[in-house]
Design a protein around this motif. Structure first.
Motif, PDB file in Angstrom:
ATOM      1  N   ALA A  28       0.818  -1.213   0.000  1.00  0.00           N
ATOM      2  CA  ALA A  28       0.000   0.000   0.000  1.00  0.00           C
ATOM      3  C   ALA A  28       0.847   1.257   0.000  1.00  0.00           C
ATOM      4  N   ASN A  29       2.032   1.197   0.598  1.00  0.00           N
ATOM      5  CA  ASN A  29       2.869   2.387   0.674  1.00  0.00           C
ATOM      6  C   ASN A  29       3.129   2.975  -0.708  1.00  0.00           C
ATOM      7  N   ALA A  30       3.395   2.106  -1.664  1.00  0.00           N
ATOM      8  CA  ALA A  30       3.748   2.563  -2.998  1.00  0.00           C
ATOM      9  C   ALA A  30       2.540   2.738  -3.899  1.00  0.00           C
ATOM     10  N   MET A  31       1.567   1.852  -3.795  1.00  0.00           N
ATOM     11  CA  MET A  31       0.563   1.762  -4.846  1.00  0.00           C
ATOM     12  C   MET A  31      -0.869   2.142  -4.441  1.00  0.00           C
ATOM     13  N   ALA A  32      -1.134   2.386  -3.157  1.00  0.00           N
ATOM     14  CA  ALA A  32      -2.515   2.649  -2.740  1.00  0.00           C
ATOM     15  C   ALA A  32      -3.110   3.858  -3.450  1.00  0.00           C
ATOM     16  N   THR A  33      -2.357   4.961  -3.530  1.00  0.00           N
ATOM     17  CA  THR A  33      -2.922   6.163  -4.134  1.00  0.00           C
ATOM     18  C   THR A  33      -3.085   6.018  -5.643  1.00  0.00           C
ATOM     19  N   ILE A  35      -3.706   3.228  -7.256  1.00  0.00           N
ATOM     20  CA  ILE A  35      -4.869   2.366  -7.457  1.00  0.00           C
ATOM     21  C   ILE A  35      -6.158   3.148  -7.188  1.00  0.00           C
ATOM     22  N   ALA A  36      -6.146   3.963  -6.129  1.00  0.00           N
ATOM     23  CA  ALA A  36      -7.350   4.721  -5.761  1.00  0.00           C
ATOM     24  C   ALA A  36      -7.743   5.734  -6.832  1.00  0.00           C
ATOM     25  N   THR A  37      -6.751   6.357  -7.481  1.00  0.00           N
ATOM     26  CA  THR A  37      -7.055   7.369  -8.493  1.00  0.00           C
ATOM     27  C   THR A  37      -7.256   6.777  -9.883  1.00  0.00           C
ATOM     28  N   GLY A  38      -6.986   5.483 -10.039  1.00  0.00           N
ATOM     29  CA  GLY A  38      -7.137   4.851 -11.343  1.00  0.00           C
ATOM     30  C   GLY A  38      -5.938   5.015 -12.245  1.00  0.00           C
ATOM     31  N   VAL A  44      -1.740  -4.705 -12.118  1.00  0.00           N
ATOM     32  CA  VAL A  44      -0.571  -4.116 -12.783  1.00  0.00           C
ATOM     33  C   VAL A  44       0.287  -3.378 -11.753  1.00  0.00           C
ATOM     34  N   ALA A  45      -0.379  -2.672 -10.858  1.00  0.00           N
ATOM     35  CA  ALA A  45       0.336  -1.897  -9.840  1.00  0.00           C
ATOM     36  C   ALA A  45       1.205  -2.790  -8.965  1.00  0.00           C
ATOM     37  N   VAL A  46       0.653  -3.902  -8.467  1.00  0.00           N
ATOM     38  CA  VAL A  46       1.443  -4.761  -7.572  1.00  0.00           C
ATOM     39  C   VAL A  46       2.563  -5.471  -8.328  1.00  0.00           C
ATOM     40  N   ALA A  47       2.349  -5.753  -9.622  1.00  0.00           N
ATOM     41  CA  ALA A  47       3.407  -6.378 -10.416  1.00  0.00           C
ATOM     42  C   ALA A  47       4.581  -5.417 -10.597  1.00  0.00           C
ATOM     43  N   ILE A 234       1.802 -10.337  -4.220  1.00  0.00           N
ATOM     44  CA  ILE A 234       0.576 -10.929  -3.681  1.00  0.00           C
ATOM     45  C   ILE A 234      -0.441  -9.826  -3.382  1.00  0.00           C
ATOM     46  N   GLY A 235       0.038  -8.691  -2.909  1.00  0.00           N
ATOM     47  CA  GLY A 235      -0.835  -7.536  -2.714  1.00  0.00           C
ATOM     48  C   GLY A 235      -1.550  -7.551  -1.381  1.00  0.00           C
ATOM     49  N   GLY A 236      -1.225  -6.596  -0.519  1.00  0.00           N
ATOM     50  CA  GLY A 236      -1.909  -6.496   0.771  1.00  0.00           C
ATOM     51  C   GLY A 236      -3.160  -5.648   0.623  1.00  0.00           C
ATOM     52  N   TRP A 237      -4.178  -6.219  -0.001  1.00  0.00           N
ATOM     53  CA  TRP A 237      -5.337  -5.442  -0.430  1.00  0.00           C
ATOM     54  C   TRP A 237      -6.085  -4.773   0.708  1.00  0.00           C
ATOM     55  N   ARG A 238      -6.081  -5.388   1.884  1.00  0.00           N
ATOM     56  CA  ARG A 238      -6.804  -4.802   3.014  1.00  0.00           C
ATOM     57  C   ARG A 238      -6.196  -3.449   3.397  1.00  0.00           C
ATOM     58  N   ILE A 239      -4.872  -3.372   3.412  1.00  0.00           N
ATOM     59  CA  ILE A 239      -4.204  -2.130   3.791  1.00  0.00           C
ATOM     60  C   ILE A 239      -4.200  -1.144   2.625  1.00  0.00           C
TER      61      ILE A 239
END
Length: 382
Positions: A28-33, A35-38, A44-47, A234-239
């Motif tokens: 989430a540190n790198a990719m949460a925002t 992913i949230a903004t599209g 793709v983001a987690v890869a 794997i992606g920590g989707w909850r966080i």
């Protein structure tokens, strides 16, 4: 020598298991925002993040040296103590992941090690001056610095683009987010993968396989990088849901500002050997980006729960590490096996609980929740 070899092997496996949890806990540190903004599709983001975490692991070893020869006295540490500290860190990572709380994997590791070494070697086994200088002070300063930088960058971004068409602005910053999020992933690998390298190096020093003050061998760098990269993929989707949707209703200019500020802070600290928490830095950046646009957009209740988790992470992991160390130090291999079995059982229970309210790539941008009660729909958890 055989029992030492067994314990060291257990430490290496457990350290890589922690590295894996660190990866999915901190995706989430790198990719949460982004992913949230599209800006990026979730998978793709987690890869991308996984690949760049691996690359980042090879950029520096200063933080690894801080772990292996800084916060504890490597001449007093045994592999059993290191194992116990890792158990404390893993348990805390899994519990906060279940609750969707972006707590610090780094502080979980530091706490686990401090508690285990304190019990196993006494107070003299912990270098508290180094803990204050390179862990506690950066823990307070780094999210503030990232938050202020993100606040200023967000304010400027909106001021400079106030007369431009909204669609053009959003599209431009989403493109920029691909680069800024990638840099956060690179920085995360540079900072966090090194912590596992440092733990494994400390174990090798403690059993005489490496000399005092040695740096991590290439195979340690590679395996640590691969473990954190796999966990990230794997992606920590909850966080990711909490950081992307639970703190601020974030827009692409804010995401770009938050990621850029976090990258600058993380890379600077990594080169200085400060073992800071990337979670705290990135969360500080997101909060700053929220304040920079409009104060009311920040969900301070969620921010308060995060701050509470930050405060209790180090002592909570230290307590678990201390209990585990007591069993290992006094019980030898039997105690080690019992602690390992108990940890596996607890981890299994946490994973089963997570499946009652799954969060995955398809629903990660839904409204955030930390409930572990059964949900109306089914799906794979992560």
């Amino acid at each position: 020598m055989d029992h030492i070899t067994f314990i060291v092997a257990m430490v290496i496996v457990t350290a890589l298991a922690f590295d894996f949890t660190n990866g999915f806990h901190d995706t989430a540190n790198a990719m949460a925002t982004s992913i949230a903004t599209g800006a990026l599709r979730p998978k793709v983001a987690v890869a991308i993040s996984g690949v760049l975490n691996l690359v980042g692991a090879f950029l520096s070893t200063e933080v690894a040296k801080t772990i292996s020869g800084g916060i504890v006295d490597d001449s007093l540490v045994t592999p059993g103590m290191i194992f116990a500290g890792l158990v404390g860190a893993i348990m805390w990572n899994l519990m906060t992941w279940l609750l969707g709380l972006p707590s610090s994997s780094s502080h979980a590791l530091f706490g686990g090690l401090i508690g285990a070494v304190w019990v196993g070697a006494g107070r003299s086994g912990v270098h508290f001056d180094t803990v204050v200088e390179k862990i506690l002070i950066p823990a307070v300063a780094s999210p503030l610095v990232a938050g202020l930088a993100a606040l200023a960058a967000t304010y400027l971004a909106y001021r400079l683009t106030s007369r431009s068409p909204q669609d053009t602005v959003s599209k431009g910053f989403r493109t920029g987010q691909i680069a800024s999020a990638s840099l956060v992933s690179l920085a995360h690998g540079t900072n966090d993968a090194q912590k596992t390298m440092g733990v494994i190096t400390l174990a090798l020093i403690s059993c005489g396989a490496l000399g005092h003050d040695a740096g991590p061998p290439v195979w340690v760098i590679l395996t640590a990088g691969l473990s954190i990269a796999l966990g990230t993929y794997i992606g920590g989707w909850r966080i990711i849901r909490t950081m992307g949707k639970g703190i601020v209703d974030i827009e692409s200019p804010q995401g770009f500002a938050a990621e850029s500020a976090a990258t600058a802070v993380i890379l600077t600290s990594a080169n200085l050997g400060f073992a800071l928490s990337t979670t705290q830095v990135c969360s500080g950046g997101i909060l700053g980006a929220g304040v920079g646009r409009k104060l009311a957009e920040v969900r301070w209740g969620t921010a308060g729960r995060m701050a509470l988790a930050w405060l209790v992470t180090l002592p909570a992991a230290a307590a678990v590490g201390a209990v585990a160390a007591s069993a290992v130090v006094h019980g030898g291999n039997t105690g080690l096996v019992l602690i390992a079995v108990a940890a596996v059982v607890v981890a299994g229970v946490i994973v089963m609980l997570s499946r009652r309210n799954p969060v995955h790539a398809d629903n990660v941008n839904n409204a955030p929740t930390t409930s572990v009660r059964p949900a109306a729909h089914a799906g794979a958890s992560a």
